[in-house]
Design a protein around this motif. Structure first.
Motif, PDB file in Angstrom:
ATOM      1  N   ALA A  75      56.966 -46.696 102.985  1.00 23.06           N
ATOM      2  CA  ALA A  75      55.602 -46.355 103.402  1.00 23.06           C
ATOM      3  C   ALA A  75      55.519 -44.907 103.865  1.00 23.06           C
ATOM      4  O   ALA A  75      54.557 -44.197 103.560  1.00 23.06           O
ATOM      5  CB  ALA A  75      55.138 -47.301 104.515  1.00 23.06           C
ATOM      6  N   LEU A  76      56.543 -44.443 104.602  1.00 23.04           N
ATOM      7  CA  LEU A  76      56.552 -43.052 105.060  1.00 23.04           C
ATOM      8  C   LEU A  76      56.659 -42.078 103.891  1.00 23.04           C
ATOM      9  O   LEU A  76      56.041 -41.018 103.884  1.00 23.04           O
ATOM     10  CB  LEU A  76      57.722 -42.841 106.030  1.00 23.04           C
ATOM     11  CG  LEU A  76      57.597 -43.560 107.388  1.00 23.04           C
ATOM     12  CD1 LEU A  76      58.857 -43.355 108.206  1.00 23.04           C
ATOM     13  CD2 LEU A  76      56.379 -43.067 108.152  1.00 23.04           C
ATOM     14  N   LEU A 129      50.562 -50.424 102.333  1.00 22.64           N
ATOM     15  CA  LEU A 129      50.963 -49.106 101.837  1.00 22.64           C
ATOM     16  C   LEU A 129      51.896 -49.268 100.651  1.00 22.64           C
ATOM     17  O   LEU A 129      53.091 -49.509 100.824  1.00 22.64           O
ATOM     18  CB  LEU A 129      51.647 -48.300 102.954  1.00 22.64           C
ATOM     19  CG  LEU A 129      50.788 -47.999 104.182  1.00 22.64           C
ATOM     20  CD1 LEU A 129      51.618 -47.372 105.284  1.00 22.64           C
ATOM     21  CD2 LEU A 129      49.627 -47.093 103.806  1.00 22.64           C
ATOM     22  N   ASN A 130      51.329 -49.174  99.461  1.00 17.29           N
ATOM     23  CA  ASN A 130      52.118 -49.264  98.238  1.00 17.29           C
ATOM     24  C   ASN A 130      51.618 -48.218  97.250  1.00 17.29           C
ATOM     25  O   ASN A 130      50.691 -47.457  97.549  1.00 17.29           O
ATOM     26  CB  ASN A 130      52.044 -50.676  97.640  1.00 17.29           C
ATOM     27  CG  ASN A 130      50.612 -51.145  97.468  1.00 17.29           C
ATOM     28  OD1 ASN A 130      49.860 -50.581  96.691  1.00 17.29           O
ATOM     29  ND2 ASN A 130      50.219 -52.163  98.231  1.00 17.29           N
ATOM     30  N   VAL A 131      52.220 -48.172  96.093  1.00 18.87           N
ATOM     31  CA  VAL A 131      51.862 -47.152  95.105  1.00 18.87           C
ATOM     32  C   VAL A 131      50.389 -47.244  94.719  1.00 18.87           C
ATOM     33  O   VAL A 131      49.702 -46.234  94.567  1.00 18.87           O
ATOM     34  CB  VAL A 131      52.761 -47.289  93.859  1.00 18.87           C
ATOM     35  CG1 VAL A 131      52.232 -46.413  92.733  1.00 18.87           C
ATOM     36  CG2 VAL A 131      54.196 -46.902  94.193  1.00 18.87           C
ATOM     37  N   ALA A 132      49.869 -48.473  94.596  1.00 24.42           N
ATOM     38  CA  ALA A 132      48.485 -48.639  94.156  1.00 24.42           C
ATOM     39  C   ALA A 132      47.502 -48.140  95.210  1.00 24.42           C
ATOM     40  O   ALA A 132      46.596 -47.353  94.912  1.00 24.42           O
ATOM     41  CB  ALA A 132      48.215 -50.104  93.839  1.00 24.42           C
ATOM     42  N   THR A 133      47.667 -48.595  96.469  1.00 25.70           N
ATOM     43  CA  THR A 133      46.700 -48.224  97.502  1.00 25.70           C
ATOM     44  C   THR A 133      46.794 -46.745  97.873  1.00 25.70           C
ATOM     45  O   THR A 133      45.787 -46.047  97.956  1.00 25.70           O
ATOM     46  CB  THR A 133      46.916 -49.078  98.759  1.00 25.70           C
ATOM     47  OG1 THR A 133      48.269 -48.925  99.210  1.00 25.70           O
ATOM     48  CG2 THR A 133      46.661 -50.539  98.463  1.00 25.70           C
ATOM     49  N   VAL A 134      48.010 -46.256  98.080  1.00 27.45           N
ATOM     50  CA  VAL A 134      48.166 -44.845  98.440  1.00 27.45           C
ATOM     51  C   VAL A 134      47.795 -43.951  97.261  1.00 27.45           C
ATOM     52  O   VAL A 134      47.217 -42.882  97.429  1.00 27.45           O
ATOM     53  CB  VAL A 134      49.604 -44.561  98.915  1.00 27.45           C
ATOM     54  CG1 VAL A 134      49.789 -43.086  99.239  1.00 27.45           C
ATOM     55  CG2 VAL A 134      49.928 -45.404 100.138  1.00 27.45           C
TER      56      VAL A 134
END
Length: 369
Positions: A75-76, A129-134
């Motif tokens: 996530a960071l 917090l993953n690739v799609a949302t971020v």
């Protein structure tokens, strides 16, 4: 002669005066031995089992901690990439592969009894917090700021820095009035109009909006060195509701603008403008200037960039009250009067005199543009 029986009797009774005699050897005939009573023995009370927290709580497994730390670190990394503006990196193969590894570790932790709780926490972090949302947040940020540097070629970045405007001859920009000249011309024009109208109709004025400068886009995805200029607006404190008075006001303004080198005023709200009656009614309340809540007049000094606007707002012709709400909202934003005459100047693609040398220098990097 003493018999054996007498000897045994003498041993029994010796020193035991008053005791009952011993039974004969073998016992009395027909006698039954007394059996001890067969009472059920009391059950031994069971000792209560004390269940303590120490006996039920089991330490989390190392796999659960690994899943939690992996989720937090991932996530960071995503947030750091978002802050850095690396939208392309978020959707890269490396980031997707790393996410699959983190998900695999979390699933492994969830199927173990001792790692399930920490695995669930790691899963919650990853779902937020993953690739799609971020990646979606980064795309929105990039779209709003226009920063697509990570996905542009060197040629595109070079075009983006073009100082002029696509399909506009730089010679025309250099040959027209500068920002400073347009500012001075607009101040002179608006001052003369206010003085003439105050002299003939007794109007008083209030400034309605400050000067505004906005960068012009260059047509290649970036900003040019040119700006759009909007002068401070001026509004009468007095309403203008009489039809004949409106015509007289516009006639005076027409005399002033033509004296300043602009074309004669053109009315957008008049049927002679060529707009359909339905469009006139939509924009100005009705298609008849006598009952319209807005008059809009315009002129310019083409090929110079200065454009002049004069609007009259008349609430006495607001039959529905909708226009009043519009004017009240505008008054809240700028503090301008609800009705009356308003005048302002607008000009596009202006180059400041202080930027002229740099503009010409940068144009040398773009032959053929």
């Amino acid at each position: 002669m003493v018999t054996d029986h007498e000897k045994q009797r003498a041993r029994y009774v010796a020193g035991t005066e008053g005791a009952p005699p011993l039974p004969p050897p073998g016992g009395y005939a027909g006698a039954r031995r007394a059996q001890p009573p067969s009472w059920p023995l009391p059950a031994t009370p069971a000792q209560p089992t004390v269940v303590t927290a120490e006996s039920t709580t089991q330490p989390s497994s190392a796999l659960g901690w690994i899943a939690l730390v992996s989720g937090i670190l991932f996530a960071l990394i995503l947030l750091g990439t978002l802050v850095a503006g690396g939208t392309d990196l978020l959707y890269g193969v490396t980031m997707l592969a790393l996410q699959l590894v983190v998900v695999a570790v979390i699933i492994a932790a969830l199927v173990t009894k001792r790692g399930r709780m920490l695995g669930a926490v790691a899963l919650a972090i990853t779902l937020v917090l993953n690739v799609a949302t971020v990646g979606a947040m980064s795309a929105v940020q990039t779209s709003a700021s226009g920063n697509y540097d990570g996905m542009k070629s060197d040629e595109q970045k070079h075009e983006e820095a073009y100082p002029g405007i696509k399909d506009t001859d730089p010679g025309d920009i250099l040959g027209q009035s500068s920002l400073e000249e347009v500012r001075a011309a607009s101040e002179s024009l608006l001052t003369d109009i206010r003085e003439r109208l105050s002299e003939e109709f007794g109007y008083t004025w209030v400034e309605a909006g400050a000067e505004d400068l906005r960068p012009e886009r260059n047509g290649y995805g970036g900003e040019s060195m040119l700006v759009e200029f909007t002068s401070p607006g001026w509004a009468t404190n007095e309403p203008i509701q009489d039809y004949d008075e409106k015509l007289e006001v516009m006639a005076v303004i027409n005399e002033v603008v033509t004296a300043h080198g602009l074309w004669e005023l053109y009315s957008f709200n008049d049927p002679s403008s060529g707009l359909e009656a339905s469009m006139l009614a939509k924009l100005y309340g009705t298609d008849d200037p006598r009952t319209q809540h807005t008059w809009e007049y315009y002129t310019e000094n083409y090929p110079e960039p200065l454009r002049f606007y004069a609007n009259v707002y008349d609430l006495s012709n607001d039959s529905t009250g909708d226009f009043l709400k519009t004017r009240e909202a505008q008054n809240t934003r700028t503090g301008e009067p609800l009705e009356g005459l308003q005048i302002a100047v607008l000009a596009s693609q202006l180059l400041s005199e202080s930027d002229r040398a740099e503009f010409e220098k940068k144009l040398g990097e773009y032959p053929g543009f």
